[in-house]
Scaffold this motif. Structure first.
Motif, PDB file in Angstrom:
ATOM      1  N   GLY A  23       0.803  -1.216   0.000  1.00 34.41           N
ATOM      2  CA  GLY A  23       0.000   0.000   0.000  1.00 34.41           C
ATOM      3  C   GLY A  23       0.835   1.264   0.000  1.00 34.41           C
ATOM      4  O   GLY A  23       1.989   1.279  -0.420  1.00 34.41           O
ATOM      5  N   ILE A  24       0.226   2.364   0.471  1.00 30.15           N
ATOM      6  CA  ILE A  24       0.900   3.656   0.523  1.00 30.15           C
ATOM      7  C   ILE A  24       1.879   3.657   1.697  1.00 30.15           C
ATOM      8  O   ILE A  24       1.509   3.297   2.815  1.00 30.15           O
ATOM      9  CB  ILE A  24      -0.132   4.795   0.705  1.00 30.15           C
ATOM     10  CG1 ILE A  24      -1.120   4.797  -0.458  1.00 30.15           C
ATOM     11  CG2 ILE A  24       0.579   6.146   0.812  1.00 30.15           C
ATOM     12  CD1 ILE A  24      -0.506   5.065  -1.807  1.00 30.15           C
ATOM     13  N   PRO A  25       3.127   4.053   1.485  1.00 31.39           N
ATOM     14  CA  PRO A  25       4.098   4.060   2.582  1.00 31.39           C
ATOM     15  C   PRO A  25       3.625   4.887   3.777  1.00 31.39           C
ATOM     16  O   PRO A  25       3.111   5.997   3.626  1.00 31.39           O
ATOM     17  CB  PRO A  25       5.346   4.663   1.938  1.00 31.39           C
ATOM     18  CG  PRO A  25       5.241   4.277   0.499  1.00 31.39           C
ATOM     19  CD  PRO A  25       3.771   4.361   0.192  1.00 31.39           C
ATOM     20  N   ALA A  26       3.787   4.304   4.960  1.00 30.10           N
ATOM     21  CA  ALA A  26       3.374   4.944   6.205  1.00 30.10           C
ATOM     22  C   ALA A  26       4.408   4.627   7.278  1.00 30.10           C
ATOM     23  O   ALA A  26       5.203   3.694   7.142  1.00 30.10           O
ATOM     24  CB  ALA A  26       1.991   4.456   6.627  1.00 30.10           C
ATOM     25  N   LEU A  27       4.395   5.408   8.336  1.00 26.21           N
ATOM     26  CA  LEU A  27       5.341   5.236   9.428  1.00 26.21           C
ATOM     27  C   LEU A  27       4.709   4.393  10.540  1.00 26.21           C
ATOM     28  O   LEU A  27       3.656   4.758  11.063  1.00 26.21           O
ATOM     29  CB  LEU A  27       5.754   6.585  10.004  1.00 26.21           C
ATOM     30  CG  LEU A  27       6.519   7.518   9.060  1.00 26.21           C
ATOM     31  CD1 LEU A  27       6.603   8.915   9.663  1.00 26.21           C
ATOM     32  CD2 LEU A  27       7.910   6.961   8.766  1.00 26.21           C
ATOM     33  N   PRO A  28       5.332   3.291  10.946  1.00 27.97           N
ATOM     34  CA  PRO A  28       4.784   2.531  12.070  1.00 27.97           C
ATOM     35  C   PRO A  28       4.932   3.258  13.400  1.00 27.97           C
ATOM     36  O   PRO A  28       4.124   3.073  14.305  1.00 27.97           O
ATOM     37  CB  PRO A  28       5.599   1.235  12.062  1.00 27.97           C
ATOM     38  CG  PRO A  28       6.870   1.589  11.369  1.00 27.97           C
ATOM     39  CD  PRO A  28       6.508   2.633  10.355  1.00 27.97           C
ATOM     40  N   THR A  29       5.977   4.091  13.544  1.00 30.62           N
ATOM     41  CA  THR A  29       6.162   4.952  14.708  1.00 30.62           C
ATOM     42  C   THR A  29       6.804   6.243  14.213  1.00 30.62           C
ATOM     43  O   THR A  29       7.233   6.342  13.059  1.00 30.62           O
ATOM     44  CB  THR A  29       7.076   4.327  15.783  1.00 30.62           C
ATOM     45  OG1 THR A  29       8.446   4.416  15.360  1.00 30.62           O
ATOM     46  CG2 THR A  29       6.735   2.877  16.028  1.00 30.62           C
ATOM     47  N   SER A  30       6.922   7.213  15.097  1.00 31.38           N
ATOM     48  CA  SER A  30       7.476   8.500  14.694  1.00 31.38           C
ATOM     49  C   SER A  30       8.986   8.462  14.486  1.00 31.38           C
ATOM     50  O   SER A  30       9.559   9.425  13.972  1.00 31.38           O
ATOM     51  CB  SER A  30       7.142   9.573  15.736  1.00 31.38           C
ATOM     52  OG  SER A  30       7.748   9.262  16.979  1.00 31.38           O
ATOM     53  N   ASN A  31       9.637   7.360  14.882  1.00 36.77           N
ATOM     54  CA  ASN A  31      11.093   7.287  14.706  1.00 36.77           C
ATOM     55  C   ASN A  31      11.546   6.023  13.981  1.00 36.77           C
ATOM     56  O   ASN A  31      12.727   5.692  13.995  1.00 36.77           O
ATOM     57  CB  ASN A  31      11.811   7.400  16.058  1.00 36.77           C
ATOM     58  CG  ASN A  31      11.546   6.206  16.971  1.00 36.77           C
ATOM     59  OD1 ASN A  31      10.504   5.566  16.883  1.00 36.77           O
ATOM     60  ND2 ASN A  31      12.496   5.913  17.853  1.00 36.77           N
ATOM     61  N   ILE A  32      10.628   5.311  13.333  1.00 39.80           N
ATOM     62  CA  ILE A  32      10.989   4.123  12.557  1.00 39.80           C
ATOM     63  C   ILE A  32      10.298   4.187  11.204  1.00 39.80           C
ATOM     64  O   ILE A  32       9.102   4.475  11.109  1.00 39.80           O
ATOM     65  CB  ILE A  32      10.593   2.826  13.278  1.00 39.80           C
ATOM     66  CG1 ILE A  32      11.364   2.679  14.599  1.00 39.80           C
ATOM     67  CG2 ILE A  32      10.852   1.613  12.387  1.00 39.80           C
ATOM     68  CD1 ILE A  32      10.952   1.460  15.414  1.00 39.80           C
TER      69      ILE A  32
END
Length: 334
Positions: free
Chosen positions: A275-284
């Motif tokens: 899918g569309i790239p997303a961040l699993p956490t704010s620093n990873i």
């Protein structure tokens, strides 16, 4: 880099898996241009997250682009599990180990590396040079403001590795020890390049979208207090039945790594996101978006920020035309 401009930051690129033409397109989109056979940017460098090889139709092109950039100081790279697989598959075991090759030539292992060996079959010297280059790739990188590893940043294992190997590079002695389960070397390579796996109950399997049958699932390492399997599962394939509700045992919990949200940004690949790239956490940021399955070849443009921003993802959709075999000029592009 012999240039008058200060370095603005790094462009981190996920698992290429032989999508060499798409890699060239992504680099151009990021503002890199091929000069004297090397892709260069006046103010930035690339960091490849490993797994350049296997599965895709333009493996030689992908490796040539990355290798030339690294050798010319235009890029860095960390080791992926597929580079480890190639090294162990192609090196014979020493006597007394009970095996002929460091990685046994089983039907499963043969299938994984088949495209790579096919594409280098008429270029044996080049393949030997690539193997030698792969052995020189570090397992992880740590710069001011960011960290990079293919699958999992495990503090204890990395600190132990760096006490003996400050540059995080391995050699054949390390590799030979690493194919023996239970050794320290095995634990380091397995965790850093393959991540954490939780075994499934006896008799249960996952029939993965890539055609393989798996008896474990990939678990992530950023849940502060996970309680169930669903809290840590990180893969496109769903768990069978209601296993997401299954509580983590003490043993399973103790086996997990943990990367806290206050730590510096970390970039990983490996996990076949979709899918569309997303961040699993704010620093990873995970940058593996299944390029070779006609997903996205993804980069993150990092310019020093302590908290990552999903707007900094840049990607190229991998077209079906990527299946076509490359023309000679696509490899010998200088």
């Amino acid at each position: 880099m012999s240039r008058n401009h200060a370095l603005e930051g790094y462009d981190l690129i996920g698992d290429v898996h032989g999508c060499g033409a798409t890699l060239a397109t992504l680099l151009e989109r990021l503002g890199y241009h091929c000069r004297a056979g090397v892709y260069r940017h006046p103010r930035r460098k690339v960091i490849f997250l490993g797994d350049l090889i296997d599965r895709g139709p333009r493996i030689r092109l992908a490796v040539s682009i990355a290798r030339r950039m690294v050798e010319e100081g235009e890029a860095y790279i960390v080791m992926g599990n597929h580079e480890i697989n190639a090294l162990t598959y192609c090196h014979r075991a020493r006597g007394g180990t009970g095996r002929e090759w460091l990685r046994e030539h089983t039907p499963r292992h043969n299938r994984i590396i088949k495209e790579t060996l096919d594409q280098y079959r008429d270029h044996p010297q080049e393949w030997e040079e690539v193997l030698a280059w792969c052995l020189d790739i570090p397992l992880c990188l740590e710069f001011e403001g960011l960290r990079v590893v293919h699958a999992c940043w495990d503090h204890a294992l990395i600190e132990g590795l760096r006490r003996e190997r400050p540059d995080a590079r391995i050699d054949m002695d390390f590799l030979e020890a690493a194919v023996q389960p239970g050794t320290r070397e095995f634990r380091i390579l397995d965790r850093l390049t393959r991540g954490c796996h939780v075994p499934l109950p006896e008799g249960l399997e996952i029939h993965s979208g890539d055609g393989f049958t798996r008896r474990s699932f990939r678990a992530h390492f950023w849940a502060r207090a996970p309680r169930t399997w669903g809290d840590v599962v990180f893969q496109p394939d769903n768990l069978p039945g209601d296993l997401e509700q299954r509580p983590l045992t003490e043993t399973e919990h103790a086996r997990l790594s943990y990367y806290a949200p206050e730590e510096r940004p970390l970039f990983i690949g490996h996990y076949w996101c979709e899918g569309i790239p997303a961040l699993p956490t704010s620093n990873i940021a995970c940058l593996d978006y299944s390029a070779v399955k006609f997903g996205r070849l993804v980069a993150y443009r990092w310019s020093g920020e302590a908290r990552l921003n999903a707007d900094h993802f840049v990607w190229v959709r991998v077209p079906r035309e990527e299946e076509a075999r490359p023309e000679p000029w696509e490899i010998d592009f200088d």
